[in-house]
Design an enzyme around this catalytic site. Structure first.
Site, short mmCIF file in Angstrom:
data_model
loop_
_atom_site.label_atom_id
_atom_site.label_comp_id
_atom_site.label_asym_id
_atom_site.label_seq_id
_atom_site.Cartn_x
_atom_site.Cartn_y
_atom_site.Cartn_z
N ARG A 219 39.94 22.86 72.64
CA ARG A 219 41.29 23.23 72.20
C ARG A 219 42.20 23.42 73.40
O ARG A 219 41.81 24.02 74.40
CB ARG A 219 41.27 24.56 71.43
CG ARG A 219 40.62 24.50 70.12
CD ARG A 219 41.09 25.59 69.19
NE ARG A 219 41.13 26.94 69.71
CZ ARG A 219 41.58 27.98 69.03
NH1 ARG A 219 42.05 27.81 67.80
NH2 ARG A 219 41.59 29.18 69.54
N THR B 204 48.50 25.35 72.63
CA THR B 204 48.93 24.82 71.33
C THR B 204 47.82 24.83 70.28
O THR B 204 48.08 24.63 69.09
CB THR B 204 49.37 23.36 71.49
OG1 THR B 204 48.22 22.59 71.91
CG2 THR B 204 50.47 23.22 72.52
N ASP C 4 35.31 34.32 71.19
CA ASP C 4 35.06 32.91 71.55
C ASP C 4 33.58 32.61 71.36
O ASP C 4 32.73 33.09 72.10
CB ASP C 4 35.48 32.68 73.01
CG ASP C 4 35.43 31.21 73.37
OD1 ASP C 4 34.34 30.59 73.21
OD2 ASP C 4 36.45 30.66 73.80
N ASP D 118 31.66 31.04 74.38
CA ASP D 118 31.40 32.01 75.45
C ASP D 118 30.29 32.98 75.06
O ASP D 118 29.47 33.36 75.90
CB ASP D 118 32.68 32.81 75.76
CG ASP D 118 33.65 32.02 76.62
OD1 ASP D 118 33.21 31.03 77.26
OD2 ASP D 118 34.84 32.39 76.66
C1 PRP Z 1 36.18 26.37 69.43
C2 PRP Z 1 35.25 26.18 68.27
C3 PRP Z 1 35.84 25.00 67.56
C4 PRP Z 1 37.33 25.22 67.77
C5 PRP Z 1 37.90 25.81 66.52
O1 PRP Z 1 35.89 25.48 70.45
O2 PRP Z 1 33.91 26.01 68.64
O3 PRP Z 1 35.44 23.75 68.08
O4 PRP Z 1 37.47 26.13 68.86
O5 PRP Z 1 39.27 25.96 66.63
P1 PRP Z 1 40.27 25.11 65.73
O6 PRP Z 1 39.80 25.22 64.33
O7 PRP Z 1 41.59 25.78 65.97
O8 PRP Z 1 40.27 23.68 66.22
P2 PRP Z 1 36.63 25.51 71.87
O9 PRP Z 1 37.76 24.53 71.89
O10 PRP Z 1 36.94 26.92 72.23
O11 PRP Z 1 35.55 24.90 72.84
P3 PRP Z 1 34.09 25.40 73.24
O12 PRP Z 1 33.21 25.23 72.03
O13 PRP Z 1 33.75 24.46 74.33
O14 PRP Z 1 34.16 26.83 73.69
N1 URA Z 2 37.41 29.35 68.71
C1 URA Z 2 36.62 30.43 68.82
O1 URA Z 2 35.54 30.37 69.45
N2 URA Z 2 37.01 31.57 68.22
C2 URA Z 2 38.15 31.67 67.51
O2 URA Z 2 38.46 32.74 66.97
C3 URA Z 2 38.97 30.52 67.43
C4 URA Z 2 38.56 29.37 68.02
#
Ligand code: PRP
Ligand code: URA
Length: 206
Positions: free
Chosen positions: A101, A105, A197, A200
């Site tokens: 993400r 945005t 997150d 994380d």
């Molecule tokens: C998180 C999560 C989803 C996304 C959800 O990933 O694992 O993929 O955000 O958010 P959305 O519904 O608004 O698209 P992130 O982009 O944080 O990446 P990561 O898994 O590498 O931490």
């Molecule tokens: N991605 C996450 O890991 N947590 C949230 O709450 C939203 C997006």
């Protein structure tokens, strides 16, 4: 359509999953257990064929899963759900979609894709614990449809109402199973109350 698992064993685990004091080891174990519950509910209508089986006592018939399955974790948090899915579906193939993400945005930025092209009748099971704006989920499923997948289901742990509505608008044909539907998104597009997150917390990178 969104199905929220309604079960005390799910709610119990979700409580520990959300807790800020829960460390990565327990967090990963809870993700694994919850994913197995999700799979159990979501895969009730897998196709099976009748087979003969000889028990120590008698010959009888049983059923074996006949669907080809492709598991599709969205990097990186979706990897936390993969072991559980391979545990219940050990013969599944795995394709991977990388999505990050944009922090300002919340738009999904795809950075990797390695998913086998579809034959047409297999079931793709997309896994990602968080369904916030739904942007990553919408994009992932759009990519799979372009590759020829026609049977797709999405498993996640926490869903925001905004994400569920967004996904339903784009992919009303794809069922979504979740362990919890939360209240809302905050101004940083994080789910409230959520669990923070997920990536994380799974990988200990807070
Ligand atoms: C998180 C999560 C989803 C996304 C959800 O990933 O694992 O993929 O955000 O958010 P959305 O519904 O608004 O698209 P992130 O982009 O944080 O990446 P990561 O898994 O590498 O931490
Ligand atoms: N991605 C996450 O890991 N947590 C949230 O709450 C939203 C997006």
């Amino acid at each position: 359509m969104l199905t929220v698992l309604d079960h005390p064993l799910v709610q119990h685990r979700m409580t520990y999953l959300r807790d800020i004091k829960t460390q990565p080891k327990l967090f990963r174990e809870l993700v694994t257990e919850l994913t197995e519950f999700l799979a159990f509910e979501a895969l009730k209508s897998l196709n099976t064929v009748e087979v003969e089986v000889q028990t120590p006592v008698a010959k009888t018939t049983g059923r074996k899963v006949s669907d080809d399955i492709v598991l599709v974790p969205i990097l990186r948090a979706g990897m936390g759900m993969l072991d559980a899915m391979l545990h219940v579906l050990p013969y599944a193939k795995v394709g991977v979609l990388g999505m990050q993400r944009n922090e300002e945005t919340a738009e999904p930025v795809p950075y990797y894709a390695k998913v086998p092209p579809a034959k047409g009748d297999e079931l793709a099971i997309v896994i990602d614990p968080m369904f916030a704006t739904g942007g990553s989920a919408v994009d992932a499923v759009t990519q799979l449809k372009k590759l020829g997948y026609r049977r797709i289901v999405f498993l996640c742990l926490v869903t925001a109402p905004e994400g569920a509505a967004n996904f339903e608008k784009h992919h009303p044909d794809v069922p979504v199973y979740t362990a919890a539907k939360d209240e809302r998104l905050n101004s940083h597009f994080y789910i409230v109350p959520g669990l923070g997150d997920a990536g994380d917390r799974i990988f200990g990178t807070l």
